[in-house]
Motif scaffolding. Structure first.
Motif, PDB file in Angstrom:
ATOM      1  N   ARG A 127      11.410 -54.028  40.300  1.00 57.58           N
ATOM      2  CA  ARG A 127      12.411 -54.639  40.889  1.00 57.58           C
ATOM      3  C   ARG A 127      13.203 -55.775  40.224  1.00 57.58           C
ATOM      4  N   THR A 128      14.114 -55.837  40.041  1.00 59.72           N
ATOM      5  CA  THR A 128      15.095 -57.033  39.535  1.00 59.72           C
ATOM      6  C   THR A 128      16.550 -57.156  40.053  1.00 59.72           C
ATOM      7  N   SER A 129      17.234 -58.318  39.894  1.00 55.57           N
ATOM      8  CA  SER A 129      18.420 -58.564  40.666  1.00 55.57           C
ATOM      9  C   SER A 129      19.319 -59.294  39.540  1.00 55.57           C
ATOM     10  N   ALA A 184      13.143 -61.753  41.067  1.00 60.26           N
ATOM     11  CA  ALA A 184      12.782 -61.753  39.548  1.00 60.26           C
ATOM     12  C   ALA A 184      12.567 -60.445  39.194  1.00 60.26           C
ATOM     13  N   ASN A 185      12.190 -60.292  37.770  1.00 61.69           N
ATOM     14  CA  ASN A 185      11.674 -59.168  37.349  1.00 61.69           C
ATOM     15  C   ASN A 185      10.297 -58.851  37.724  1.00 61.69           C
ATOM     16  N   ASN A 186       9.872 -57.975  38.505  1.00 62.36           N
ATOM     17  CA  ASN A 186       8.547 -57.699  38.868  1.00 62.36           C
ATOM     18  C   ASN A 186       8.422 -56.207  39.196  1.00 62.36           C
ATOM     19  N   GLY A 187       7.235 -55.789  38.661  1.00 65.16           N
ATOM     20  CA  GLY A 187       7.034 -54.267  38.640  1.00 65.16           C
ATOM     21  C   GLY A 187       5.386 -54.203  39.116  1.00 65.16           C
ATOM     22  N   VAL A 242       3.236 -57.241  37.329  1.00 67.85           N
ATOM     23  CA  VAL A 242       3.847 -58.388  36.482  1.00 67.85           C
ATOM     24  C   VAL A 242       5.056 -58.880  37.128  1.00 67.85           C
ATOM     25  N   TYR A 243       5.327 -60.213  37.237  1.00 71.03           N
ATOM     26  CA  TYR A 243       6.478 -60.995  37.723  1.00 71.03           C
ATOM     27  C   TYR A 243       6.766 -62.006  36.620  1.00 71.03           C
ATOM     28  N   LEU A 266      13.465 -49.659  40.671  1.00 72.84           N
ATOM     29  CA  LEU A 266      13.346 -48.142  40.026  1.00 72.84           C
ATOM     30  C   LEU A 266      12.106 -47.817  40.708  1.00 72.84           C
ATOM     31  N   ARG A 267      11.979 -46.379  40.882  1.00 69.28           N
ATOM     32  CA  ARG A 267      10.373 -45.898  41.251  1.00 69.28           C
ATOM     33  C   ARG A 267      10.430 -44.696  40.522  1.00 69.28           C
ATOM     34  N   ALA A 268       8.885 -44.468  40.177  1.00 68.11           N
ATOM     35  CA  ALA A 268       8.421 -43.357  39.577  1.00 68.11           C
ATOM     36  C   ALA A 268       7.194 -43.019  40.150  1.00 68.11           C
ATOM     37  N   LYS A 269       7.115 -41.435  40.328  1.00 63.04           N
ATOM     38  CA  LYS A 269       6.007 -41.099  40.792  1.00 63.04           C
ATOM     39  C   LYS A 269       5.123 -39.850  39.986  1.00 63.04           C
TER      40      LYS A 269
END
Length: 313
Positions: A131-133, A139-142, A164-165, A106-109
């Motif tokens: 990103r996640t999978s 892993a959940n990371n943003g 965050v991870y 996911l990306r937001a500008k």
């Protein structure tokens, strides 16, 4: 915010089947006929993960793995962004699904917070990336990073912006994640981006850039001496980008010969690093998506290194 149609599917676990035909050896398959024999593989070895809609396998996980649906995760991310109090005027949201649904980005500008570095030629816009999978490769990371329109690369900024991870489990903490994103929002809407303007005016000699990259991004361990040395190929690529940034940002662009300047700035060193991180040259079968994630993490560590702090002082 994000495109929920792209993630309008669920995943489920299923038992793995060991199928064989006498005299032709064993093999794994999910299709068999009357001439073949099959038995279920014990779940303590592993189970499959597949899309419910297409029945297409997307990974192998442990039996204890708890699949969290993308819709639930994206709802949490959207709640975090809403709580962050970021100005979303003209914001854009992108939903990328990779490997048949195994990975999600996911990306937001946020152009309302963008900053011009020099005469409307170099614009930096804050960008959120998550990103996640389902196959456990991500892993959940943003993070909240910075997107630079001058060369269309994604910038990341150490511990000054949110990162965050966490494992891909049902324990995704929306409140904790929202707090980190809010901190990033305060940075980009306050004086944080002004720090980058100081980088633009902070001179860096070529030998200083070489030392910076040698001890951070281009560092490797020699197999013989076991000492930390430079990866010469990577260092060469980084310095080539550094020289190009110098002549296009501080020089006369293509009207100036290559590598004519022995001094750049912290800004050009920063952009050399982030260009490298956002343009992965995938080799040995590595996924370019995974290479990019690893390189972005190295840039964050570089910005927290003693070498970087010494140049920025």
């Amino acid at each position: 915010m994000f495109d929920h149609d792209r993630i309008d599917f669920k995943v489920e676990k299923f038992p793995l089947i060991n199928e064989w035909q006498e005299g032709k050896g064993n093999r794994f398959n999910s299709i068999y006929d009357r001439n073949r024999k099959a038995e279920e593989i014990p779940s303590n070895i592993g189970v499959g993960l597949r899309r419910v809609d297409t029945k297409e396998p997307i990974g192998i996980v442990s039996d204890e793995y708890f699949p969290v649906q993308y819709a639930e995760i994206v709802d949490g991310v959207e709640q975090a962004l809403q709580r962050a109090e970021i100005d979303m005027t003209d914001a854009t949201f992108t939903t990328n699904v990779y490997d048949r649904g195994a990975k999600l980005e996911l990306r937001a500008k946020f152009p309302a917070h963008q900053m011009t570095m020099r005469e409307n030629k170099d614009v930096v816009t804050p960008e959120f990336v998550f990103r996640t999978s389902h196959n456990r490769t991500w892993a959940n990371n943003g993070m909240m990073g910075l997107w630079r329109s001058f060369c269309y690369n994604t910038l990341v900024s150490g511990d000054k912006l949110a990162y965050v991870y966490g494992r891909h489990t049902k324990n995704f903490n929306i409140s904790g994640f929202a707090a980190k994103v809010k901190t990033a929002g305060e940075f980009i809407s306050g004086s944080g981006l002004e720090e980058m303007k100081n980088w633009y005016d902070t001179p860096v000699k070529r030998y200083e850039a070489i030392n910076l990259f040698t001890k951070t991004l281009a560092q490797r361990t020699d197999n013989v001496s076991k000492k930390k040395v430079a990866n010469k190929v990577m260092l060469s690529n980084l310095m080539k980008i550094f020289d190009e940034e110098n002549r296009h940002i501080h020089g006369q662009g293509r009207y100036e010969g290559y590598a004519r300047r022995d001094t750049g700035t912290l800004w050009t060193a920063y952009n050399a690093a982030t260009y490298w991180s956002s343009h992965p040259d995938s080799k040995r079968g590595s996924s370019p998506h995974n290479v990019k994630v690893n390189r972005e993490d190295k840039v964050r560590k570089m910005l927290a290194s003693p070498e970087w702090e010494a140049l920025a002082a």
